[in-house]
Scaffold this active site. Structure first.
Site, PDB file in Angstrom:
ATOM      1  N   LYS A  53     -27.697 111.568 -90.769  1.00 45.11           N
ATOM      2  CA  LYS A  53     -27.124 110.263 -90.386  1.00 45.11           C
ATOM      3  C   LYS A  53     -26.895 110.283 -88.879  1.00 45.11           C
ATOM      4  O   LYS A  53     -26.148 111.113 -88.360  1.00 45.11           O
ATOM      5  CB  LYS A  53     -25.803 110.009 -91.126  1.00 45.11           C
ATOM      6  CG  LYS A  53     -25.033 108.778 -90.599  1.00 45.11           C
ATOM      7  CD  LYS A  53     -23.782 108.459 -91.409  1.00 45.11           C
ATOM      8  CE  LYS A  53     -22.968 107.352 -90.735  1.00 45.11           C
ATOM      9  NZ  LYS A  53     -21.738 107.009 -91.465  1.00 45.11           N
ATOM     10  N   ASP A  75     -20.327 103.678 -84.422  1.00 48.92           N
ATOM     11  CA  ASP A  75     -19.971 102.918 -85.620  1.00 48.92           C
ATOM     12  C   ASP A  75     -18.726 102.084 -85.352  1.00 48.92           C
ATOM     13  O   ASP A  75     -17.599 102.574 -85.443  1.00 48.92           O
ATOM     14  CB  ASP A  75     -19.733 103.884 -86.793  1.00 48.92           C
ATOM     15  CG  ASP A  75     -19.455 103.149 -88.099  1.00 48.92           C
ATOM     16  OD1 ASP A  75     -19.632 101.913 -88.139  1.00 48.92           O
ATOM     17  OD2 ASP A  75     -19.080 103.811 -89.085  1.00 48.92           O
ATOM     18  N   LYS A  83     -13.779  98.145 -87.624  1.00 52.59           N
ATOM     19  CA  LYS A  83     -12.762  99.194 -87.706  1.00 52.59           C
ATOM     20  C   LYS A  83     -11.534  98.750 -86.912  1.00 52.59           C
ATOM     21  O   LYS A  83     -11.670  98.257 -85.798  1.00 52.59           O
ATOM     22  CB  LYS A  83     -13.312 100.509 -87.144  1.00 52.59           C
ATOM     23  CG  LYS A  83     -14.376 101.139 -88.021  1.00 52.59           C
ATOM     24  CD  LYS A  83     -14.697 102.547 -87.590  1.00 52.59           C
ATOM     25  CE  LYS A  83     -15.765 103.172 -88.468  1.00 52.59           C
ATOM     26  NZ  LYS A  83     -15.304 103.494 -89.848  1.00 52.59           N
ATOM     27  N   ASP A 120     -20.271 109.770 -85.138  1.00 51.95           N
ATOM     28  CA  ASP A 120     -20.967 109.350 -86.356  1.00 51.95           C
ATOM     29  C   ASP A 120     -22.458 109.711 -86.317  1.00 51.95           C
ATOM     30  O   ASP A 120     -23.181 109.451 -87.257  1.00 51.95           O
ATOM     31  CB  ASP A 120     -20.777 107.836 -86.565  1.00 51.95           C
ATOM     32  CG  ASP A 120     -20.703 107.466 -88.034  1.00 51.95           C
ATOM     33  OD1 ASP A 120     -20.488 108.371 -88.861  1.00 51.95           O
ATOM     34  OD2 ASP A 120     -20.870 106.275 -88.359  1.00 51.95           O
ATOM     35  N   ASP A 178     -19.208  98.408 -92.876  1.00 55.71           N
ATOM     36  CA  ASP A 178     -18.779  99.721 -92.385  1.00 55.71           C
ATOM     37  C   ASP A 178     -19.335 100.855 -93.261  1.00 55.71           C
ATOM     38  O   ASP A 178     -19.244 102.020 -92.892  1.00 55.71           O
ATOM     39  CB  ASP A 178     -17.249  99.775 -92.325  1.00 55.71           C
ATOM     40  CG  ASP A 178     -16.736 100.887 -91.436  1.00 55.71           C
ATOM     41  OD1 ASP A 178     -17.570 101.506 -90.729  1.00 55.71           O
ATOM     42  OD2 ASP A 178     -15.520 101.138 -91.447  1.00 55.71           O
ATOM     43  N   GLU A 225     -22.293 101.736 -93.579  1.00 57.82           N
ATOM     44  CA  GLU A 225     -23.646 101.568 -93.036  1.00 57.82           C
ATOM     45  C   GLU A 225     -24.495 102.827 -93.167  1.00 57.82           C
ATOM     46  O   GLU A 225     -25.715 102.760 -93.228  1.00 57.82           O
ATOM     47  CB  GLU A 225     -23.567 101.153 -91.556  1.00 57.82           C
ATOM     48  CG  GLU A 225     -23.342 102.284 -90.536  1.00 57.82           C
ATOM     49  CD  GLU A 225     -22.021 103.030 -90.712  1.00 57.82           C
ATOM     50  OE1 GLU A 225     -21.081 102.439 -91.279  1.00 57.82           O
ATOM     51  OE2 GLU A 225     -21.936 104.195 -90.306  1.00 57.82           O
ATOM     52  N   ARG A 235     -25.001 104.939 -95.585  1.00 58.78           N
ATOM     53  CA  ARG A 235     -25.812 105.027 -96.802  1.00 58.78           C
ATOM     54  C   ARG A 235     -27.016 104.100 -96.735  1.00 58.78           C
ATOM     55  O   ARG A 235     -28.046 104.360 -97.337  1.00 58.78           O
ATOM     56  CB  ARG A 235     -24.920 104.736 -98.022  1.00 58.78           C
ATOM     57  CG  ARG A 235     -24.280 103.389 -97.990  1.00 58.78           C
ATOM     58  CD  ARG A 235     -23.059 103.313 -98.896  1.00 58.78           C
ATOM     59  NE  ARG A 235     -21.923 104.077 -98.377  1.00 58.78           N
ATOM     60  CZ  ARG A 235     -20.756 104.173 -99.006  1.00 58.78           C
ATOM     61  NH1 ARG A 235     -20.576 103.573-100.168  1.00 58.78           N
ATOM     62  NH2 ARG A 235     -19.778 104.872 -98.484  1.00 58.78           N
TER      63      ARG A 235
END
Ligand code: BES
Ligand code: ZN
Ligand code: ZN
Length: 460
Positions: free
Chosen positions: A226, A231, A238, A249, A308, A310, A312
């Site tokens: 990932k 993010d 967030k 991230d 959020d 995201e 996956r």
């Protein structure tokens, strides 16, 4: 024993607890290893990190490991020389790493040590030292990438760093850019990355050595990372300072890049391909939003309930593409997927999911040997059912807030071919730390590099 050392011990100035250090005069350093029964390779690595930090302070130029037996004996089992040398070098190099590319003129930090010579009288330890330095370099590459701020480390930057790593290690690299990703139907990667001015991409780096070990001849390991360069949460923004630190991230991808650098440098005789799902999760007129329904690379439709969640989405496409195009025999993904994994397990291990017995035991043995801990979490049919949507095949996050780390894994399971052994490792709680970690201090840890390098080395 040297009288000054005797005095330090007698007076209680030095107790020898794990992590204690005391400089005696200007040439001797006492390092506590704790009770002999607790001595282990992990303690040795941590002690070396401490030693390294003291050596920097005193501007040391060289280190020699004498009398190997003293390093190897003490615990319940006798340590092996190569492994001990390796752990020592890893600790030294990780403990003294610092990112100072961003020091301004206002900082007054002491200059970096230019070099430190390492030597061990024992031949096995010496070869371990050499190996440990290579591994540590890979880990520090991952940390450097992780620490690079998001105004620099955007998707284009990740692609160019990948090319550098590939070139240095004589590996091949392929970048699937935004328009190509659209053409390939990567609805997840495209939706997540679309809101940023710097568009998403998928990067594949392949290590394909001419000499393969007999055992690994039929194997092709695929590592998926990932790589969300930032993010913000997207429209499910967030809040309350939850955004700070989200440059980390990308740590899954950064670890995978460090792993590739390391296995190429060690010339491990196993075929490995790294796949990075790279995007920046931003807010703009062009961002995806909650309620959107997107079609993923394998045709699965997803109702977006939370922008959020995201990771996956980009990983789902990367996994599906890898299954289609790379003929993997084993897949391992590394992802800072959920804050919930830290709630469940704390920051002492990564959480992992794997339905294949062989892959599970290989990873657990690599975890034990590398000192990077992983702990299994369940993934049952009920968890997959929990992701079903009324409006599409699946949701990206169930609004009933429960089992977040498992929801993430359950989602990903829709994108991996069932006959391919696959493990998902959620590193969200271990990729970076706010409080000083005993080896890596504060900031990025490079978690996953030692684990996966060991995992691949064991396949050789
Ligand atoms: N990148 C985060 C996960 C994360 C959180 C990593 C904290 C490191 C520290 C991820 O994309 C995310 O936001 N996950 C959500 C999932 C939820 C919406 C299902 C989370 O953890 O809250
Ligand atoms: Zn997120
Ligand atoms: Zn994320």
């Amino acid at each position: 024993m040297n009288p000054q050392v005797c005095e330090a011990l007698r007076s209680g100035a030095f107790r020898g607890d794990h992590g204690d250090t005391l400089m005696v005069g200007s040439t001797q350093l006492l390092v506590g290893l704790g009770p002999a029964k607790d001595y282990s390779i992990d303690r040795l690595r941590a002690a070396a990190a401490k030693i390294g930090r003291v050596l920097v302070k005193v501007s040391a130029r060289s280190v020699t490991l004498c009398e190997s037996s003293a390093w190897l004996i003490g615990g319940p089992s006798v340590l092996e020389g190569v492994a001990a040398g390796c752990a020592f070098a890893e600790g030294l190099a990780l403990g003294t790493w610092r990112i100072d590319d961003f020091d301004g003129t206002a900082t007054r930090r002491s200059p970096r040590l230019s070099s430190l010579a390492l030597w061990a009288h024992d031949r096995a330890m010496r070869s371990g030292l050499a190996r440990g330095l290579v591994v540590a370099e890979g880990i520090n590459t991952a940390r450097q990438i992780a620490a690079t701020p998001p105004n620099i480390a955007n998707p284009t930057w990740i692609a160019s760093e990948s090319r550098k790593i590939a070139r240095a290690g004589k590996m091949t690299v392929k970048v699937i850019d935004y328009s190509h990703a659209k053409a390939l139907g990567m609805g997840g990667l495209v939706a997540v990355g679309r809101g940023s001015a710097i568009k998403p991409c998928l990067v594949a780096i392949s290590w394909s050595p001419k000499k393969l070990s007999a055992r690994a001849r039929k194997e092709h390991v695929v590592l998926v990372g990932k790589t969300i360069t930032y993010d913000t949460g997207g429209y499910s923004l967030k809040v309350n300072n939850g955004m700070k630190g989200m440059k980390y991230d990308k740590c899954g991808g950064a670890a995978v890049m460090g792993i590739m650098q390391t296995i190429a440098a060690l010339r491990l005789p196993v075929r490995v391909t790294a796949v990075l799902a790279v995007a920046e999760n931003m807010v703009s007129h062009d961002s995806y939003r909650p309620d959107d329904i997107i079609i993923m690379h394998n045709g699965v439709s997803v109702e977006v309930t939370n922008t959020d969640a995201e990771g996956r989405l980009v990983l789902g496409d990367a996994l599906s593409w890898a299954c289609d195009s790379l003929a993997p025999t084993r897949i391992v993904d590394l992802a800072t997927l959920t804050g919930g994994v830290g709630v469940a397990l704390g920051h002492f291990c990564a959480g992992y999911f794997c339905g294949d017995v062989g892959l599970r035991s290989a990873l657990e043995s690599a975890a034990n040997r590398s000192g990077e801990r992983i702990w299994p979490l369940p993934l049952w049919a009920e968890h997959k059912d929990f992701m079903r949507s009324q409006h599409a095949d699946i949701l990206n996050s169930n609004p009933l807030r429960s089992a977040h780390p498992i929801q993430g894994a359950a989602f990903l399971a829709f994108f991996v071919r069932e006959n391919i052994p696959w493990a998902h490792i959620d590193i969200a709680a271990v990729a970076a730390s706010d409080s000083p970690h005993e080896i890596t201090g504060t900031g990025p840890t490079g978690f996953g590099v030692r684990l996966c390098v060991e995992f691949i080395a064991q396949m050789a």
